[in-house]
Structures are given as C-alpha cells and as structure tokens.
Design a protein around this motif. Structure first.
Motif, PDB file in Angstrom:
ATOM      1  N   GLU A 144       0.840  -1.205  -0.065  1.00 26.04           N
ATOM      2  CA  GLU A 144      -0.011  -0.064   0.108  1.00 26.04           C
ATOM      3  C   GLU A 144       0.855   0.969  -0.140  1.00 26.04           C
ATOM      4  O   GLU A 144       2.098   1.153   0.219  1.00 26.04           O
ATOM      5  CB  GLU A 144      -0.835  -0.059   1.281  1.00 26.04           C
ATOM      6  CG  GLU A 144      -1.780  -1.134   1.324  1.00 26.04           C
ATOM      7  CD  GLU A 144      -2.950  -1.069   2.775  1.00 26.04           C
ATOM      8  OE1 GLU A 144      -2.525  -0.027   3.316  1.00 26.04           O
ATOM      9  OE2 GLU A 144      -3.246  -2.253   2.784  1.00 26.04           O
TER      10      GLU A 144
ATOM     11  N   ASN B  93      -0.704   7.830   0.425  1.00 24.06           N
ATOM     12  CA  ASN B  93      -1.115   8.725  -0.675  1.00 24.06           C
ATOM     13  C   ASN B  93       0.020   8.442  -2.023  1.00 24.06           C
ATOM     14  O   ASN B  93       0.610   7.812  -1.975  1.00 24.06           O
ATOM     15  CB  ASN B  93      -0.720  10.312   0.107  1.00 24.06           C
ATOM     16  CG  ASN B  93       0.529  10.545   0.291  1.00 24.06           C
ATOM     17  OD1 ASN B  93       1.342   9.958  -0.306  1.00 24.06           O
ATOM     18  ND2 ASN B  93       0.447  11.377   1.438  1.00 24.06           N
TER      19      ASN B  93
ATOM     20  N   THR C 293      -7.531  11.894   5.917  1.00 23.83           N
ATOM     21  CA  THR C 293      -7.666  10.714   4.914  1.00 23.83           C
ATOM     22  C   THR C 293      -7.423   9.371   5.267  1.00 23.83           C
ATOM     23  O   THR C 293      -7.817   8.254   4.539  1.00 23.83           O
ATOM     24  CB  THR C 293      -6.534  10.949   3.635  1.00 23.83           C
ATOM     25  OG1 THR C 293      -5.207  10.756   4.282  1.00 23.83           O
ATOM     26  CG2 THR C 293      -6.668  12.258   3.121  1.00 23.83           C
TER      27      THR C 293
ATOM     28  N   LYS D 106     -10.436   7.538   3.283  1.00 18.35           N
ATOM     29  CA  LYS D 106     -10.203   6.686   2.225  1.00 18.35           C
ATOM     30  C   LYS D 106     -11.398   5.473   2.340  1.00 18.35           C
ATOM     31  O   LYS D 106     -11.549   4.665   1.115  1.00 18.35           O
ATOM     32  CB  LYS D 106      -8.842   6.040   1.871  1.00 18.35           C
ATOM     33  CG  LYS D 106      -8.541   5.139   3.025  1.00 18.35           C
ATOM     34  CD  LYS D 106      -7.353   4.442   3.147  1.00 18.35           C
ATOM     35  CE  LYS D 106      -7.016   3.400   4.328  1.00 18.35           C
ATOM     36  NZ  LYS D 106      -5.570   3.138   4.542  1.00 18.35           N
TER      37      LYS D 106
ATOM     38  N   GLY E 157      -2.975   2.908  -2.897  1.00 20.66           N
ATOM     39  CA  GLY E 157      -3.274   4.072  -2.074  1.00 20.66           C
ATOM     40  C   GLY E 157      -4.537   4.124  -2.107  1.00 20.66           C
ATOM     41  O   GLY E 157      -5.769   3.447  -2.517  1.00 20.66           O
ATOM     42  N   PRO E 158      -5.141   5.650  -1.593  1.00 23.31           N
ATOM     43  CA  PRO E 158      -6.607   5.981  -1.292  1.00 23.31           C
ATOM     44  C   PRO E 158      -7.410   5.494  -2.529  1.00 23.31           C
ATOM     45  O   PRO E 158      -7.195   5.994  -3.813  1.00 23.31           O
ATOM     46  CB  PRO E 158      -6.443   7.358  -1.036  1.00 23.31           C
ATOM     47  CG  PRO E 158      -4.995   7.634  -0.686  1.00 23.31           C
ATOM     48  CD  PRO E 158      -4.186   6.524  -1.199  1.00 23.31           C
ATOM     49  N   ASN E 159      -8.541   4.816  -2.263  1.00 24.54           N
ATOM     50  CA  ASN E 159      -9.339   4.421  -3.351  1.00 24.54           C
ATOM     51  C   ASN E 159      -9.009   3.777  -4.299  1.00 24.54           C
ATOM     52  O   ASN E 159      -9.917   3.197  -5.253  1.00 24.54           O
ATOM     53  CB  ASN E 159     -10.180   5.734  -3.944  1.00 24.54           C
ATOM     54  CG  ASN E 159     -10.588   6.868  -2.854  1.00 24.54           C
ATOM     55  OD1 ASN E 159     -10.021   7.773  -2.725  1.00 24.54           O
ATOM     56  ND2 ASN E 159     -11.585   6.317  -1.972  1.00 24.54           N
ATOM     57  N   SER E 160      -7.895   3.077  -4.232  1.00 24.64           N
ATOM     58  CA  SER E 160      -7.367   2.348  -5.477  1.00 24.64           C
ATOM     59  C   SER E 160      -8.026   0.896  -5.287  1.00 24.64           C
ATOM     60  O   SER E 160      -8.189   0.327  -6.450  1.00 24.64           O
ATOM     61  CB  SER E 160      -5.903   1.999  -5.368  1.00 24.64           C
ATOM     62  OG  SER E 160      -5.528   1.222  -4.247  1.00 24.64           O
ATOM     63  N   ASN E 161      -8.584   0.589  -4.216  1.00 31.03           N
ATOM     64  CA  ASN E 161      -9.595  -0.532  -3.805  1.00 31.03           C
ATOM     65  C   ASN E 161      -9.359  -1.803  -4.574  1.00 31.03           C
ATOM     66  O   ASN E 161     -10.202  -2.335  -5.267  1.00 31.03           O
ATOM     67  CB  ASN E 161     -10.977  -0.067  -4.530  1.00 31.03           C
ATOM     68  CG  ASN E 161     -11.930  -0.305  -3.415  1.00 31.03           C
ATOM     69  OD1 ASN E 161     -11.676  -0.761  -2.326  1.00 31.03           O
ATOM     70  ND2 ASN E 161     -13.286  -0.157  -3.853  1.00 31.03           N
TER      71      ASN E 161
END
Ligand SMILES: [Zn+2]
Length: 470
Positions: free
Chosen positions: A191, A194, A279, A283, A434-438
């Motif tokens: 991960e 950001n 965040t 996220k 990272g954030p929202n890469s889900n």
C-alpha cells in the motif's frame, strides 16, 4: 543517477508500451485458484502469463532470461534473471493472479475492461499486482541505459498470492539456488498512504481464516412451531462471536491475540498520521451517516496495522431475503477472517480461537470452527543506513517529498516466508495501493503518475544498493 532523463525514459516507456500491455492483461479474468477452482481448464492463467512474458522478453537488458515455470497441478510462475554488474543479489517480487470481480463497479467500469480516466487505469489486477513485473524490469533497464551498475536480480512473479500463496513454497524449493541469497528483497505489492511520496511498508498483519458452523436441527422447521423450544443457530452464533470479540468496541476479546506494539512503530504511525490526517478514515467509503471507530488517525493506523480484528466475510445457511420464509433454520455457518498482529504466532492463534469457539456449545449444539488458513504477519528488520538514505533521496528525487513508513493491515505471505529463510535480508516493501485504489473491491485502479515515480524509486534504490559498500 540522472533523475531528469530517468524520469523521461520511465514516463515514455509506461505510456508507450506498458499501459497497452497492462490493458491486455486486465482483459484476462485470471482469478486466483481459490476463486476459480477450474483455472487450469479455463486457461486464463496461461494467457495472462503470456501477455506479461511477451513484454518482458522484448526488453533490452543484457543477459536477461525470462521463463514461465509450471510445476504439475500448480499455478505457473514467471521467473526472470538479470546478471549483476555489481556484487550482491536482489530478489524482486510480485504476483499476477487476481481477486474476483466483486460488485458495485461505477457506470462504464468493470473488472475486465481497462478504462483510463483522470490518470487512472481502471480494471482488476492492474494495481494488484500486474504492474510489478513492468516496474521491476523497467527500473533495471533504466540503470543499464545510464550505464549504472546493479546487483544480480531475480524477479519472481507468482500466480497464487490471492489464495494465500499455496503454490509458492514448492517453487521456492524448485528454484533453490537460482533465487540466490538476496541481501535485498523488493516487494511491489503493498500500500501507499497517498500518491505524493514513497511509502515503505514496515509491517504486515497475519491472517486467520476459518468457517464457524452451528447445527441445531436436522432440517428447517416452521418458526411458529419450533421457536421457543429450540434455540436459533443464529443466536448461538452471536453468543459465540462474543467470546472472541467485544461487540461494543470491536476489540478482540482474547488477550493472547494481542501483542505490545513496538515504540518505533508507534512513532512511525504518528508521523504518517500527521501527513495523512483525515484521509486515514477518508479513504474508506462510508455511507453519509457512518463514522470511523475513532477520530484519532494515529489510533486508526495502529488499530489497522498492529491490533487483531475480526470480520465476517460470508455466510451459509441463511436464505437470500427474497426466499426467506418463516423457518427456524437448522444450521448457519459464517466465514470468519481475523487479522493478527505482525509478530503473533498464527498457529497458536488458530488453536486459541478454535478452543474459545468450540468449548461448551450452548444447548449442546454441534459447533465447529474449521481453520482454512493461518498465516503469520511480518515486522521488518531495522532499515540499514544505506537503504534508509536511498529511500529518502529517491522519494525526494521522484516525488519531491520525503518517504514515510507505516504498517499495512493486509498480508503478503511471501514476505514472512523470505524473512524466515534469509534472516539478514533488507526489505523494500512498497506499492501503489493507495486511497480509493480499491484492490479486491470495485473500481480498482492503478495511479499512473504514482506508479511511474515508484518505478523511479526502485531504480534509485537498486543503484544505491550497488554502491552500498561494506
Ligand atoms: Zn496483491
């Protein structure tokens, strides 16, 4: 290393050859064996490997060899070797099996159709973890083109990671000395907090998965007739779960599943929380009224990296809502997924959880906890000074900001395995999740600007490794 020309080179290669290739790769539904037991018959794994191998073989790297190894009955493994021009050995790791589709993809997006939107390449498996082999080889190629020395590199891209890496030990055994004795392992499957700096993963949690089943009746019975006489298996399950988790706080109730978090890791979490702030929770895709379990980002980071946690990921025996009649159900089973602190003994944890769930079954019901897998986590050894310096200057050079470190709540089985096998090895565990890469959920994307910078950082660290001295 000439940063300007490296950046230009990496950017043009990503745009020109890697993105099109990753798009082809995203189209292949090569789900990990756990999610596609017929994977051999379907042939998607072989097709995905072929897409990657074709690109790898076209790379102009002196002495590069690329092969797909197939042990009987096991997912294929992509293995590449590059002879060293400096002493030392590096092992670069990634995986090419994918998570299943999941639901909830936005309009115009789906797991098997690559779409580029706002600098993000959407589709299953691009970020987790299709990009790894491209970044690895491009980093090496960048050094070659700048005539900078690098150690011998072995690149291992496995095909069963999302199933808990069941095939990997056999390949590690099979490869034997070809894996070398790496003094540096680079893992590109992690991960990032950001997309603005280089993130080092310094710990991983373990994972205990099992199925908890409660059988009360031999068949379903009219609920008007049987409730009040027989206990519902669902109520019994609720009580059993209370044995291992505090329903009000979410704390895992078994003391033996907790560890003392090392002070250095707490300091890292504080530094990361200072940069990430809101965040950390932001996220997570909460519904408008829902809020995180704490407002303190440091606490949230430590909760999700060093504390044990429980979640229920599936159920059997509960009819779908549309077909649920007034029936006292005979049996209910839940899939439990526990994340374990990095330094906890996973086998002992499995035994402890099993004992807590199976002791004294209420009403003499048949209660079973079947452990599916128990994997240990990992806590990184202290960073060698050369690596610390290399990561910091690489992050400054390619991102314009300092590198940060944090634990990760997920698991990468391979890292623990390697750490055990090569106790003196240094680790660079980083990535673009990272954030929202889900990864694993809907709308998985690869952040194209960040992945190019991460590629640059890998090149810089390889260059520094070759010059590390002593
Ligand atoms: Zn992954």
């Amino acid at each position: 290393m000439d940063i300007v020309s490296a950046t230009r080179r990496i950017d043009s290669e990503w745009t020109g050859s890697i993105v099109p290739c990753l798009e082809s790769y995203i189209r292949v539904p090569n789900k990990s064996p756990l999610f596609d037991p017929e994977w051999q018959a379907h042939g998607h794994m072989d097709r995905a490997a072929a897409v990657l191998v074709e690109w790898c073989r076209s790379q102009q790297i002196t002495g590069l060899t690329v092969e797909v190894i197939r042990l009987p009955g096991r997912t294929p493994l992509l293995f590449a070797e590059v002879p060293g021009t400096a002493p030392g050995e590096v092992l670069l790791y990634g995986h090419f099996d994918k998570q299943p589709e999941f639901t909830g993809w936005d309009a115009g997006l789906d797991p098997w159709t690559p779409v580029i939107r706002d600098g993000r390449l959407y589709g299953r498996g691009g970020a987790d973890d299709g990009y790894a082999v491209f970044s690895s080889l491009l980093a090496i190629r960048t050094l070659e083109e700048q005539r900078l020395p690098h150690a011998r590199c072995a690149i291992l891209i496995e095909g069963s990671e999302e199933s808990g890496s069941p095939d990997l030990p056999a390949y590690v055994e099979h490869l034997g000395s070809r894996l070398g004795t790496p003094d540096l392992v680079i893992c590109l499957d992690a991960e990032c907090g950001n997309y603005d700096q280089c993130w080092l993963t310094t710990s991983l949690r373990g994972n205990l998965i099992g199925t908890l089943s409660v059988d009360v009746l031999t068949e379903g019975v009219h609920s008007g007739m049987a409730t009040g006489i027989a206990a519902s298996p669902f109520r019994i399950l609720r009580g059993l779960l209370d044995r291992i988790e505090n329903v009000h706080t979410g704390d895992v109730a078994l003391e033996e599943l907790h560890v003392v978090t090392p002070p250095g890791r707490i300091a890292e979490a504080r530094a990361a929380a200072a940069v990430l702030g809101g965040t950390v929770a932001g996220k997570i895709p909460f519904v408008p009224t829902a809020r995180p379990v704490s407002n303190d980002p440091t606490e949230l980071l430590l909760n999700s990296t060093w504390k044990p946690t429980l979640t229920v990921t599936g159920a059997d025996g509960l009819p779908a809502l549309g077909s649920a009649g007034n029936v006292l159900l005979p049996r209910v089973a839940l899939k439990l997924s526990l994340r374990l602190p990095p330094t906890l003994d996973a086998t002992a944890a499995a035994a402890r959880v099993t004992a807590a769930l199976e002791r004294q079954p209420p009403y003499g019901a048949r209660v079973r906890f079947e452990v599916g897998s128990s994997l240990a986590g990992w806590d990184a050894p202290p960073l060698a000074p050369w690596l610390e310096r290399a990561v910091q200057s690489a992050s400054q050079d390619f991102f314009g900001r300092p590198a940060l470190a944090m634990g990760t709540g997920g698991s990468i089985p391979f890292i623990g395995m390697l750490a055990e096998r090569y106790p003196g090895t240094q680790f660079l565990v980083t990535g673009v999740l990272g954030p929202n890469s889900n990864a694993h959920g809907p709308n998985e994307f690869l952040h194209l600007a960040a992945v190019r910078k991460v590629t640059g950082c890998v090149a810089a660290v390889l260059a520094a490794h070759a010059n590390r001295g002593g």
